[in-house]
Scaffold this motif. Sequence first.
Motif, PDB file in Angstrom:
ATOM      1  N   THR A  91      45.911  26.393  37.440  1.00  0.00           N
ATOM      2  CA  THR A  91      45.660  27.261  38.593  1.00  0.00           C
ATOM      3  C   THR A  91      46.800  27.078  39.575  1.00  0.00           C
ATOM      4  O   THR A  91      47.424  26.028  39.636  1.00  0.00           O
ATOM      5  N   LEU A  92      47.094  28.151  40.304  1.00  0.00           N
ATOM      6  CA  LEU A  92      48.219  28.105  41.243  1.00  0.00           C
ATOM      7  C   LEU A  92      47.778  28.699  42.540  1.00  0.00           C
ATOM      8  O   LEU A  92      48.300  29.707  42.929  1.00  0.00           O
ATOM      9  N   ASP A  93      46.756  28.170  43.141  1.00  0.00           N
ATOM     10  CA  ASP A  93      46.278  28.808  44.351  1.00  0.00           C
ATOM     11  C   ASP A  93      46.467  27.909  45.553  1.00  0.00           C
ATOM     12  O   ASP A  93      45.646  27.048  45.824  1.00  0.00           O
ATOM     13  N   PRO A  94      47.585  28.092  46.257  1.00  0.00           N
ATOM     14  CA  PRO A  94      47.842  27.247  47.423  1.00  0.00           C
ATOM     15  C   PRO A  94      46.826  27.525  48.529  1.00  0.00           C
ATOM     16  O   PRO A  94      46.226  28.595  48.577  1.00  0.00           O
ATOM     17  N   THR A 153      44.908  30.408  34.434  1.00  0.00           N
ATOM     18  CA  THR A 153      43.546  30.886  34.191  1.00  0.00           C
ATOM     19  C   THR A 153      43.486  32.356  34.596  1.00  0.00           C
ATOM     20  O   THR A 153      44.322  32.837  35.369  1.00  0.00           O
ATOM     21  N   ALA A 154      42.480  33.055  34.036  1.00  0.00           N
ATOM     22  CA  ALA A 154      42.329  34.476  34.352  1.00  0.00           C
ATOM     23  C   ALA A 154      42.135  34.664  35.855  1.00  0.00           C
ATOM     24  O   ALA A 154      42.707  35.570  36.465  1.00  0.00           O
ATOM     25  N   ALA A 155      41.342  33.792  36.473  1.00  0.00           N
ATOM     26  CA  ALA A 155      41.041  33.929  37.899  1.00  0.00           C
ATOM     27  C   ALA A 155      42.295  33.693  38.736  1.00  0.00           C
ATOM     28  O   ALA A 155      42.558  34.428  39.696  1.00  0.00           O
ATOM     29  N   SER A 156      43.072  32.688  38.355  1.00  0.00           N
ATOM     30  CA  SER A 156      44.262  32.384  39.128  1.00  0.00           C
ATOM     31  C   SER A 156      45.285  33.517  39.023  1.00  0.00           C
ATOM     32  O   SER A 156      45.922  33.905  40.004  1.00  0.00           O
ATOM     33  N   LEU A 157      45.400  34.067  37.819  1.00  0.00           N
ATOM     34  CA  LEU A 157      46.311  35.194  37.618  1.00  0.00           C
ATOM     35  C   LEU A 157      45.883  36.376  38.487  1.00  0.00           C
ATOM     36  O   LEU A 157      46.692  36.999  39.171  1.00  0.00           O
ATOM     37  N   ALA A 158      44.560  36.642  38.480  1.00  0.00           N
ATOM     38  CA  ALA A 158      44.049  37.785  39.232  1.00  0.00           C
ATOM     39  C   ALA A 158      44.234  37.600  40.732  1.00  0.00           C
ATOM     40  O   ALA A 158      44.442  38.575  41.455  1.00  0.00           O
ATOM     41  N   GLY A 210      42.950  41.957  48.143  1.00  0.00           N
ATOM     42  CA  GLY A 210      42.840  40.683  47.432  1.00  0.00           C
ATOM     43  C   GLY A 210      43.930  39.697  47.829  1.00  0.00           C
ATOM     44  O   GLY A 210      43.997  38.606  47.285  1.00  0.00           O
ATOM     45  N   ARG A 211      44.770  40.065  48.792  1.00  0.00           N
ATOM     46  CA  ARG A 211      45.878  39.230  49.262  1.00  0.00           C
ATOM     47  C   ARG A 211      46.688  38.629  48.124  1.00  0.00           C
ATOM     48  O   ARG A 211      46.816  37.409  48.000  1.00  0.00           O
ATOM     49  N   PRO A 212      47.251  39.499  47.296  1.00  0.00           N
ATOM     50  CA  PRO A 212      48.045  38.981  46.184  1.00  0.00           C
ATOM     51  C   PRO A 212      49.309  38.330  46.718  1.00  0.00           C
ATOM     52  O   PRO A 212      49.798  38.688  47.783  1.00  0.00           O
TER      53      PRO A 212
END
Length: 624
Positions: free
Chosen positions: A340-343, A425-430, A510-512
């Motif tokens: 996951t890459l969600d800072p 992960t799918a969620a992190s990508l999304a 979604g604040r990509p």
Amino acid sequence: MASGTSRDVVGRGLQVLGRAIREQPRIFAVAVTGSVLFGLMVIASAYVVGAVVGKVVVPAVARGSVTDGALALAAAALFGISVLRVVGIFGRRLGAGYMQYRLQAAYRRRVTRRYLDLPLAWHHRNATGTLLSNANSDVEAAWYPIAPLPFAVGTLVMLVGAVVSLFLTDWALALVGLAVFPALFALNVVYSRRMAPRQARAQRLRAEVSSIAHESFDGALVVKTMGREAQETARFAARAGDLRDALISVGKLRGVFDPMLETLPSLGTLAVLVVGAIRLRQGAITVTELVSVAFLFTVLAFPVRAIGWVLAELPRSVAGWDRVRRVLDATGEMPYGDVTLDPATPTPAALAFHDVHFGYEPAEAHLPGAEVLGEVTFTVPAGKTVALVGPTGAGKSTIASLAVRLVDPRTGTITLDGVDVRELTAASLASTVALVAQVPFVFDDTVRANITLDRPGIGDEEVWAALRLAEADGFVAALPEGLDTMVGERGTSLSGGQRQRLTLARALAGRPRLLVLDDATSAVDPRVEAAILAGLRAPADGGAPASILVVAYRRATIALADEVIYVEHGRVVARGTHTDLLATVPGYADLVTAYEQAEQEREQTRTYDEVTPLTSGLEVEVDR
Ligand SMILES: Nc1ncnc2c1ncn2[C@@H]1O[C@H](COP(=O)(O)OP(=O)(O)O)[C@@H](O)[C@H]1O
Ligand SMILES: [Mg+2]
């Protein structure tokens, strides 16, 4: 389609039924219990009727008076049997209905779930009409034989019971039964084998008809503007005619076999009367027994048909099941990783392509797919805006799809913040990347629902912020019910540009951390487009900063980019600032100028954002 010979259709059909029973064993048990109860009561009723005739009617006729006690007893027995039959029918019908519709619902869910799991490459190879019929008529067809199945199983038990009771009565009458029942069974089998290819063909044509219909509606704009109504109608009529002929041939076969199936038990009754009369004269049986057996053949005729119903539906069931299984067994979904890459605070993400090669899978699996992209290497540094420019067919949309991992490269890697996208992960990508496609898709729902898509953490405040960034707040505020206005097919018609801005706002909500715009504002006024991009690069009011990869044509838009990547024939031909490329790359300058001229002509003939009723509601698919 592998429906095979008619012989193995029955075998394979029974396998499909076996699967149904394994999935719904309890409800099947209820239905079969009801059906067996019914079958046993049918046999019992024959013997009670025989007893009434032999023990009550015949003596009464001989004596000239009826014994009340015997009559009351007979009436009570018949009444009791009828009640049990009713209970049996109720259990069977209820069980069969529950089983059939539960299986249909379960498989509809599985098929549609699978559609969403399968990769875009699979969707490219399969027509939308086919997908619709897979989830509808094929699922239904697969489970059609479930309705008569418990009846047929109960009938088989009943036939065995009937033969046993015949042997207990008289061996000569039993032989008649042994001749008639297997003949009935055999006739049913021949019937269903003849039916197999006809039903399979009808089922295939059903799918084709729905596929053509879907295509014509989908392409209604093209059909109308090109004046192809007559040809489209003819194409549809031809297939509809084929379907009609296929169904008529099914009907003809029914017409031949149904009377035979009706007649056989009557012939059995006749044979019983002939043989029975002889046996009666010989003193081997009583009147009671003869009447019971003759009546048994009459009442058996109807339930035996249930076996035929099941067998006749098997080919259709197998054809439907094959088509359903093709979806359920389809492979190729992309496995996700576990990184996951969600800072904690949203920061722009860096995108990098390293020597990426890509080709679409060919329709025929054995053919090699041509390479669409080769040696594509470039980066979108964190927080920067990169414009992707190139002629039609150069591979820009393909690069956009790769960047958000709708497809995976053949060789080479694509990284986000240095991590291979295949490891996320799918969620992190999304949550990291968002693609806004050229053809906007608007759900038949409220503006709010179209933007939030039920994602958590997106309240009205966030919705309005996203709308402001997409320059869509003005027209949404002017809609009759604001965020609650229904849009899409059955709601307010939006112009192409409005739809594009709504889908852009959806992505922004979604604040990509990386925004990929594939020609996503082409229908928006050029000045508004430039304003949107400028706003995205430096969000004023609380918007999260994002890196941007934008497929663009307009000079004003391209000029806003930090770097321009120029692609031709799937290769990166040049990169640099807009000014550099204009000066050094002739193809680039030509393209930008040609587009500008085309736009000027377009602006003279139509204004941007006009509502074009013919197109609104028709773009039901993502850009392929
Ligand atoms: N779904 C697909 N199946 C097969 N080939 C495709 C598909 N989509 C695009 N292509 C081909 O890939 C090439 C690049 O297409 P695309 O990325 O859409 O170009 P652009 O967006 O630059 O116009 C074209 O030759 C196109 O015909
Ligand atoms: Mg494109």
